[in-house]
Design a protein around this motif. Structure first.
Motif, mmCIF file in Angstrom:
data_model
loop_
_atom_site.group_PDB
_atom_site.id
_atom_site.type_symbol
_atom_site.label_atom_id
_atom_site.label_comp_id
_atom_site.label_asym_id
_atom_site.label_seq_id
_atom_site.Cartn_x
_atom_site.Cartn_y
_atom_site.Cartn_z
ATOM 1 N N HIS A 135 39.036 41.638 49.202
ATOM 2 C CA HIS A 135 38.620 40.417 48.489
ATOM 3 C C HIS A 135 39.194 39.192 49.432
ATOM 4 C CE1 HIS A 135 38.529 37.690 44.891
ATOM 5 N NE2 HIS A 135 37.916 37.094 45.778
ATOM 6 N N HIS A 181 43.357 39.796 49.774
ATOM 7 C CA HIS A 181 43.845 40.949 49.328
ATOM 8 C C HIS A 181 43.094 42.311 48.818
ATOM 9 C CE1 HIS A 181 42.261 38.387 46.000
ATOM 10 N NE2 HIS A 181 42.156 39.773 45.413
ATOM 11 N N ASP A 192 41.774 44.768 46.036
ATOM 12 C CA ASP A 192 41.788 45.005 44.265
ATOM 13 C C ASP A 192 41.867 46.553 44.182
ATOM 14 O OD1 ASP A 192 42.277 42.372 43.254
ATOM 15 O OD2 ASP A 192 40.262 41.854 44.362
ATOM 16 N N ARG A 245 41.425 49.349 41.445
ATOM 17 C CA ARG A 245 40.605 49.384 40.191
ATOM 18 C C ARG A 245 40.548 50.977 39.566
ATOM 19 N NH1 ARG A 245 39.666 44.213 39.820
ATOM 20 N NH2 ARG A 245 38.524 43.243 41.520
HETATM 21 MN MN MN Z 1 40.630 39.773 43.660
#
Ligand code: MN
Length: 211
Positions: A45, A51, A53, A55
């Motif tokens: 992102h 960064h 992410d 999940r």
């Molecule tokens: Mn993000």
């Protein structure tokens, strides 16, 4: 945690990110844990600060951590992972551009995906602040651990570390940097830079038509 926080932060008239259901989808939550495969995704992102992410699917939502440097196969590399709001399951396939000025504005690619398996009870482990799990992805595999630094805190302020456990997949960062050597989306094969160019072109076209 639920998706209230996720929905509140975003304007879905402007952003093409998926709108989360009011209540997480829990249709499989009563099934035996061992019989259900859980998905994971890592999105790269390019927000104000780039960064990754991470999940992890659990109880109908995606538990989420923002990892500034991204994952490393090197067990000596402890990567900061800031615990952020739960995301809807639909978010796992989101790739595209979040308009500038919106929350998280910038490009997103699906950098890796696959399944994850907690090594023991994930809810207890999350409370304790130490979650160990297997990843079976296209880029990431083997045993990983998330460790909370200090006592529980508000979402967005809780700092964890993402660390590779020593196993057959572990490698030194100097020999192999997975983020540098495997930069492409596992869905579209596009890089963040490809999407940024596209955003730039679209914005230029818009200017030509409407200014
Ligand atoms: Mn993000």
């Amino acid at each position: 945690m639920g998706l209230g926080r996720y929905n509140k932060k975003r304007n879905f008239n402007i952003s093409s990110e998926p709108r989360g259901p009011k209540k997480p989808l829990t249709k499989n939550s009563d099934k035996k844990k061992s019989s259900k495969t859980l998905s994971f995704v890592i999105q790269k992102h390019a927000a104000r600060r780039l960064h990754y992410d991470l999940r992890l699917e659990l109880d109908g939502v995606l538990l989420s951590w923002a990892v500034p440097k991204g994952p490393s196969y090197d067990p000596t590399q402890k990567r900061l992972a800031v615990h952020v709001e739960d995301h809807p399951l639909d978010y796992a396939t989101f790739e595209g551009s979040i308009p500038k000025g919106e929350y998280g504005g910038g490009e997103v690619i699906v950098w890796d995906n696959g399944t994850w398996q907690p090594i023991s009870d994930p809810k207890k482990d999350l409370k304790k602040g130490r979650l160990e799990f297997h990843l079976k992805g296209k880029k990431l595999n083997g045993v990983w651990v998330l460790v909370r630094m200090g006592p529980p805190q508000e979402v967005g302020k809780e700092n964890w570390l993402l660390i590779k456990r020593t196993d057959a997949y572990a490698r030194s960062e100097t020999d192999f940097s997975v983020t540098e050597q495997k930069p492409k989306s596992v869905i579209s094969r596009k890089t963040i830079e490809d999407l940024q160019k596209k955003t730039l072109k679209t914005n230029q076209k818009r200017k030509r038509y409407y200014v």
